[in-house]
Design a protein around this motif. Structure first.
Motif, PDB file in Angstrom:
ATOM      1  N   LYS A 207       5.312  10.357  15.296  1.00  0.00           N
ATOM      2  CA  LYS A 207       5.774  10.144  13.920  1.00  0.00           C
ATOM      3  C   LYS A 207       4.682   9.481  13.088  1.00  0.00           C
ATOM      4  O   LYS A 207       3.858   8.723  13.609  1.00  0.00           O
ATOM      5  CB  LYS A 207       7.035   9.255  13.886  1.00  0.00           C
ATOM      6  CG  LYS A 207       8.293   9.908  14.423  1.00  0.00           C
ATOM      7  CD  LYS A 207       9.517   9.085  14.110  1.00  0.00           C
ATOM      8  CE  LYS A 207       9.640   7.843  14.987  1.00  0.00           C
ATOM      9  NZ  LYS A 207       9.967   8.125  16.392  1.00  0.00           N
ATOM     10  N   VAL A 208       4.729   9.761  11.771  1.00  0.00           N
ATOM     11  CA  VAL A 208       3.949   9.008  10.784  1.00  0.00           C
ATOM     12  C   VAL A 208       4.960   8.239   9.954  1.00  0.00           C
ATOM     13  O   VAL A 208       5.727   8.826   9.168  1.00  0.00           O
ATOM     14  CB  VAL A 208       3.098   9.935   9.890  1.00  0.00           C
ATOM     15  CG1 VAL A 208       2.347   9.110   8.849  1.00  0.00           C
ATOM     16  CG2 VAL A 208       2.120  10.745  10.720  1.00  0.00           C
ATOM     17  N   ARG A 209       5.005   6.927  10.114  1.00  0.00           N
ATOM     18  CA  ARG A 209       6.089   6.138   9.509  1.00  0.00           C
ATOM     19  C   ARG A 209       6.075   6.154   7.985  1.00  0.00           C
ATOM     20  O   ARG A 209       7.119   6.101   7.345  1.00  0.00           O
ATOM     21  CB  ARG A 209       6.027   4.693  10.009  1.00  0.00           C
ATOM     22  CG  ARG A 209       6.761   4.519  11.343  1.00  0.00           C
ATOM     23  CD  ARG A 209       5.793   4.433  12.499  1.00  0.00           C
ATOM     24  NE  ARG A 209       6.497   4.649  13.764  1.00  0.00           N
ATOM     25  CZ  ARG A 209       6.183   5.626  14.602  1.00  0.00           C
ATOM     26  NH1 ARG A 209       5.243   6.480  14.300  1.00  0.00           N
ATOM     27  NH2 ARG A 209       6.825   5.766  15.734  1.00  0.00           N
ATOM     28  N   SER A 210       4.911   6.239   7.368  1.00  0.00           N
ATOM     29  CA  SER A 210       4.857   6.247   5.904  1.00  0.00           C
ATOM     30  C   SER A 210       5.511   7.504   5.336  1.00  0.00           C
ATOM     31  O   SER A 210       5.994   7.506   4.198  1.00  0.00           O
ATOM     32  CB  SER A 210       3.415   6.158   5.422  1.00  0.00           C
ATOM     33  OG  SER A 210       2.655   7.263   5.891  1.00  0.00           O
ATOM     34  N   VAL A 211       5.557   8.573   6.128  1.00  0.00           N
ATOM     35  CA  VAL A 211       6.182   9.829   5.698  1.00  0.00           C
ATOM     36  C   VAL A 211       7.661   9.843   6.047  1.00  0.00           C
ATOM     37  O   VAL A 211       8.507  10.252   5.237  1.00  0.00           O
ATOM     38  CB  VAL A 211       5.464  11.038   6.345  1.00  0.00           C
ATOM     39  CG1 VAL A 211       6.170  12.348   5.983  1.00  0.00           C
ATOM     40  CG2 VAL A 211       4.013  11.084   5.909  1.00  0.00           C
TER      41      VAL A 211
END
Length: 456
Positions: A207-211
């Motif tokens: 995962k990319v948390r900012s997205v």
């Protein structure tokens, strides 16, 4: 004092160590002169006597491999790569004469595309250099047990993530670190201690948390904290409070999915888009050409058993780069008599590649000798596929390449030696070439081709 004691001379930086320029500052252009000299010395006088296939082999096996040792450690200056490329182009197209007016037949950028992408497979030195240097990032981010890796981490990046900080250190490390964004785009991090990846903007644990959590991300105090540093902070240190209801809901979801109290003492592990943690400079290099889609018939050439000179000829034919009269006119160097008509027939048709090999009555008679009839009403790709699918024998690609090769030789013999073309001479040369091809085939395939030649 020590130099006098041991009878040694006192040197100065930079100097050459293990074949590479060693110093505290970026090497100058003159420091790479030995490399350029070695490449140019390989352009022996005999290369002018080689066929295009032999020259391609020399470029790929010799001239392109000489800079590899340098490129594993240093970023080559643009002018050095241009000089090496000039030598490689001269070898491929002009022989040894650098001042020759003979023009390159194909744009160099296309020549440097992989064969599977429609090129000749000559290495693009800049992209190859970048891919080789990125291997150092693999060692660095995985924190392998190497002295320079430990030194850089302990000197510059205590509680910091390299790609979130300003460039630091030597010219060499800055050259390597400039590829960090590309490296991150092609990799994912399996978090161990969480010291090498950003909490918000890196792809870790899939995962990319900012997205995925944009609302709680907008409340973050710092966007440059590592996973490890984030785990040591309280919620008030991590976010600008109070949170909105939607942001708090995302915070709960994020905390449940990725609890930060489960970090281990092991190093983070970075793996790659091709499915494992083994770094491959070749795969990094090939990714640069993924957007290029070549016609399927170009792949036939390189899978065939033909001699390399015939493969290169076939490639030039299929991409319309042979020096026919039409091509010479398009390159603004027409023949002296300005006659652009086909020399093998009396139809007064312009000598294009398509006419010479597929429309010319002489060529049609040659193809008919072994049962090939081209449906020129179809698009070029469909015409080739239709002929291949309807052909009733084996080794279709080899036969059409050698047939076209000998049509070209008949044409050139007429122009340069004033020898009249004939179907009988074409057929004799065609059979001679295929009889030699037999030795390139597997034992199980040889007899069928020999039987076919006997009946031809």
């Amino acid at each position: 004092h020590l130099s006098k004691m041991f009878g040694c001379s006192v040197g100065t930086l930079p100097f050459t160590y293990l074949g590479l320029p060693l110093g505290t500052t970026r090497p100058k252009i003159i420091d790479f002169a030995p490399l350029v000299d070695r490449v140019e010395r390989r352009l022996s006088a005999t290369s002018a006597l080689l066929s295009y296939g032999d020259r391609l082999t020399m470029v790929n096996s010799v001239l392109s491999s000489l800079p590899t040792y340098y490129m594993c450690s240093l970023s080559l200056p643009k002018s050095i790569i241009e000089n090496i490329d000039r030598a490689r182009r001269n070898c491929l197209w002009r022989g040894t004469d650098i001042n020759s007016s003979r023009k390159s037949l194909v744009l160099w950028e296309r020549v440097c595309q992989p064969k599977s992408r429609g090129g000749l497979g000559v290495i693009n030195l800049r992209l190859h250099n970048n891919a080789l240097l990125m291997k150092n990032l693999h060692k660095f981010y995985n924190r392998l047990s190497i002295p320079w890796v430990s030194l850089i981490w302990s000197t510059y990046y205590i509680n910091k993530v390299p790609h979130a900080d300003r460039p630091r250190g030597s010219f060499w490390w800055k050259d390597v670190l400039q590829f960090a964004d590309i490296f991150r785009g092609l990799s994912t991090c399996k978090v161990g201690d969480g010291k090498t990846c950003l909490f918000w903007d890196d792809f870790w644990n899939n995962k990319v948390r900012s997205v995925m959590y944009p609302r709680i991300h907008s409340y973050a105090v710092s966007l440059k904290d590592s996973v490890s540093l984030t785990s040591s902070k309280s919620i008030s240190q991590r976010f600008n409070l109070p949170l909105s209801e939607q942001a708090f809901h995302e915070y709960d979801t994020m905390s449940a999915a990725d609890p930060l109290d489960q970090l281990s003492d092991e190093n983070d592990v970075w793996s790659y888009v091709w499915g494992n943690g083994l770094f491959s400079s070749k795969k990094i290099y090939d990714i640069n050409f993924m957007h290029i889609h070549a016609p399927s018939y170009l792949a036939w050439i390189w899978k065939s058993k033909c001699a390399m000179k015939v493969k290169v000829f076939g490639w030039l034919l299929l991409i319309d780069r042979l020096n026919t009269y039409d091509m010479l006119d398009r390159r603004h160097c027409p023949p002296n008599n300005s006659d652009l008509t086909c020399v093998l027939c009396s139809t007064c048709a312009r000598e294009t590649t398509f006419h010479l090999f597929f429309q010319c009555p002489f060529s049609a008679d040659c193809w008919a000798q072994f049962g090939i009839v081209w449906d020129i009403s179809l698009a070029f790709t469909d015409m080739l596929h239709q002929a291949m699918n309807s052909y009733r024998s084996t080794h279709f690609v080899e036969k059409i390449l050698y047939a076209a090769w000998n049509i070209w030789k008949q044409r050139n013999s007429l122009i340069f030696q004033n020898l009249a073309p004939s179907i009988s001479s074409w057929k004799a040369l065609f059979k001679s070439d295929l009889s030699l091809l037999v030795f390139r085939l597997n034992v199980s395939e040889r007899q069928s081709l020999l039987n076919w030649l006997y009946l031809l």
